[in-house]
Design a protein around this motif. Structure first.
Motif, mmCIF file in Angstrom:
data_model
loop_
_atom_site.group_PDB
_atom_site.id
_atom_site.type_symbol
_atom_site.label_atom_id
_atom_site.label_comp_id
_atom_site.label_asym_id
_atom_site.label_seq_id
_atom_site.Cartn_x
_atom_site.Cartn_y
_atom_site.Cartn_z
ATOM 1 N N ALA A 156 62.838 83.000 76.559
ATOM 2 C CA ALA A 156 61.398 83.414 75.693
ATOM 3 C C ALA A 156 62.816 83.180 74.093
ATOM 4 N N VAL A 157 61.440 82.161 73.292
ATOM 5 C CA VAL A 157 62.299 82.464 71.969
ATOM 6 C C VAL A 157 61.391 83.602 71.188
ATOM 7 N N ASN A 158 62.115 84.169 70.489
ATOM 8 C CA ASN A 158 61.718 85.150 69.755
ATOM 9 C C ASN A 158 62.086 84.837 68.340
ATOM 10 N N LEU A 159 61.600 84.467 67.469
ATOM 11 C CA LEU A 159 61.988 83.475 65.688
ATOM 12 C C LEU A 159 62.186 84.686 64.995
ATOM 13 N N ASP A 160 60.971 85.802 65.072
ATOM 14 C CA ASP A 160 61.162 86.885 64.060
ATOM 15 C C ASP A 160 62.347 87.994 64.329
ATOM 16 N N ALA A 161 62.817 87.629 64.994
ATOM 17 C CA ALA A 161 64.231 88.276 65.741
ATOM 18 C C ALA A 161 65.652 86.977 65.486
ATOM 19 N N CYS A 162 65.021 86.786 64.766
ATOM 20 C CA CYS A 162 66.424 85.123 64.442
ATOM 21 C C CYS A 162 66.803 85.183 63.092
ATOM 22 N N ILE A 163 68.267 85.529 63.150
ATOM 23 C CA ILE A 163 68.487 85.702 61.567
ATOM 24 C C ILE A 163 68.932 84.234 60.997
ATOM 25 N N GLN A 164 69.372 83.074 62.111
ATOM 26 C CA GLN A 164 69.797 81.844 61.511
ATOM 27 C C GLN A 164 71.250 81.794 61.243
ATOM 28 N N CYS A 165 72.062 82.078 62.137
ATOM 29 C CA CYS A 165 73.686 82.166 62.518
ATOM 30 C C CYS A 165 74.019 81.094 63.174
ATOM 31 N N ASN A 166 73.219 80.517 63.303
ATOM 32 C CA ASN A 166 73.841 78.671 64.600
ATOM 33 C C ASN A 166 73.669 78.754 65.569
ATOM 34 N N ARG A 167 73.944 79.359 66.365
ATOM 35 C CA ARG A 167 74.699 79.886 66.675
ATOM 36 C C ARG A 167 74.557 79.323 68.631
ATOM 37 N N CYS A 168 72.821 79.031 68.708
ATOM 38 C CA CYS A 168 73.211 78.037 69.398
ATOM 39 C C CYS A 168 72.669 77.507 69.473
ATOM 40 N N VAL A 169 72.427 76.112 68.765
ATOM 41 C CA VAL A 169 72.848 75.758 67.541
ATOM 42 C C VAL A 169 74.170 74.713 68.531
ATOM 43 N N ARG A 170 75.113 75.684 68.041
ATOM 44 C CA ARG A 170 76.581 74.657 68.176
ATOM 45 C C ARG A 170 76.820 75.366 69.700
ATOM 46 N N CYS A 172 74.420 74.541 72.156
ATOM 47 C CA CYS A 172 73.601 73.181 73.078
ATOM 48 C C CYS A 172 74.446 72.494 72.548
ATOM 49 N N ARG A 173 75.046 72.271 71.421
ATOM 50 C CA ARG A 173 75.419 70.926 70.660
ATOM 51 C C ARG A 173 76.398 70.537 71.490
ATOM 52 N N GLU A 174 77.720 71.031 71.361
ATOM 53 C CA GLU A 174 78.953 70.844 70.972
ATOM 54 C C GLU A 174 79.795 71.973 72.556
ATOM 55 N N GLU A 175 78.462 72.878 73.021
ATOM 56 C CA GLU A 175 79.486 73.100 74.651
ATOM 57 C C GLU A 175 78.773 72.848 75.436
ATOM 58 N N GLN A 176 78.262 72.964 75.321
ATOM 59 C CA GLN A 176 76.431 71.871 76.592
ATOM 60 C C GLN A 176 76.781 70.554 76.021
ATOM 61 N N VAL A 177 76.808 70.329 74.907
ATOM 62 C CA VAL A 177 76.532 68.922 74.586
ATOM 63 C C VAL A 177 75.250 68.832 74.880
ATOM 64 N N CYS A 205 65.359 70.482 76.631
ATOM 65 C CA CYS A 205 66.657 71.741 77.438
ATOM 66 C C CYS A 205 66.164 71.137 79.024
ATOM 67 N N VAL A 206 67.918 72.155 79.287
ATOM 68 C CA VAL A 206 67.941 71.384 80.780
ATOM 69 C C VAL A 206 67.869 73.260 81.149
ATOM 70 N N ALA A 207 67.801 74.374 80.534
ATOM 71 C CA ALA A 207 67.482 75.700 80.612
ATOM 72 C C ALA A 207 69.111 75.786 81.784
ATOM 73 N N GLU A 210 72.511 78.897 77.902
ATOM 74 C CA GLU A 210 74.073 78.935 76.816
ATOM 75 C C GLU A 210 73.292 79.152 75.534
ATOM 76 N N CYS A 211 72.497 78.888 75.088
ATOM 77 C CA CYS A 211 71.870 79.232 74.141
ATOM 78 C C CYS A 211 71.498 81.061 73.598
ATOM 79 N N VAL A 212 70.701 81.610 75.041
ATOM 80 C CA VAL A 212 70.562 82.598 74.857
ATOM 81 C C VAL A 212 71.979 83.718 74.894
#
Length: 252
Positions: A156-170, A172-177, A205-207, A210-212
């Motif tokens: 589930a994506v709950n963007l009302d709780a997102c603080i835009q820390c970018n941890r999920c971006v890093r 997805c991109r840098e750990e799982q590529v 998304c391949v599920a 890592e972002c969770v």
């Protein structure tokens, strides 16, 4: 013939600097935050996570460095010899302000509860430890709360709780590529997106999850059975998704 390697040559080089008037040692290239943690000094941090590249965007970890005009993010500032670092009243005031402003934007009901009853994960944890209370006037001007995206079968994506820390971006991109999660728009309209702002369930998304695992507030969460679950047994297995063969433990 090469000279034999001495044990001293294999030891990591260290630098000496001051933290709160106490002289400590940091490994060469180590950040102020990591060195402080090793010496028992906890500095608030949200966008930083072990294993991810330091980004320095949340500014919850700022410290004062003697002789410098501006506060420095300790998560991405390398400790150097002779540095004098102060967790001063000025730095603590800034840390608390960041935590309060982020907390003021959180939904009334959170997604990532812990044993202490705090509902916004790491953000609530640091706010509690720093004794941060949100002033009512900040609640009145909080951001417009985005609609949750539950199009994915597992997350589930709950963007009302997102603080835009970018941890999920890093993650997805840098750990799982996988490069599925990105950052779109600017200013107050900035948000985390999947591919070309597609619903998560329609994206590439391949599920992997890592972002969770990286998300500190529950903005990305398992879709069902959120929270602690009593398990009957644990079964060791191997992930069948690709050829790497990562080890898994199933909680049944």
């Amino acid at each position: 013939m090469n000279a034999p390697t001495k044990a001293a040559d294999l030891m990591p080089q260290t630098v000496e600097f001051k933290l709160e008037e106490k002289t400590i040692h940091a490994y060469e290239g180590e950040t102020i935050l990591k060195a402080a943690q090793r010496h028992g000094v906890d500095i608030p941090h949200l966008c930083y996570k072990d294993g991810l590249r330091p980004d320095g965007n949340c500014r919850a970890c700022v410290v004062e460095i003697k002789g410098e005009r501006t506060l420095a993010p300790s998560c991405c500032r390398t400790a150097t010899a002779g540095l004098e670092v102060l967790v001063s009243d000025r730095a603590v005031k800034s840390q608390k302000m960041v935590l309060e402003m982020l907390l003021s934007d959180m939904p009334d009901e959170g997604y990532k509860w812990n044993d202490e009853g705090q509902q916004h994960g790491e953000l609530s944890d640091w706010a509690s430890r720093m004794d941060v209370q949100v002033r009512p006037e900040l609640r009145e001007v909080r951001r417009e709360q985005p609609v949750c995206d539950v199009s994915h079968p597992a997350m589930a994506v709950n963007l009302d709780a997102c603080i835009q820390c970018n941890r999920c971006v890093r993650a997805c991109r840098e750990e799982q590529v996988n490069d599925v999660i990105g950052y779109a728009n600017r200013g107050a309209h900035s948000q985390i997106v999947f591919d070309l702002n597609d619903p998560m369930g329609n994206s590439s998304c391949v599920a992997c999850g890592e972002c969770v695992q990286a998300c500190p507030t529950g903005a990305l969460m398992p879709k069902t059975q959120i929270g602690s679950q009593v398990v009957d047994k644990k079964v060791d297995s191997v992930c069948p998704f690709c050829g790497v063969g990562c080890l898994l433990t199933y909680n049944v």
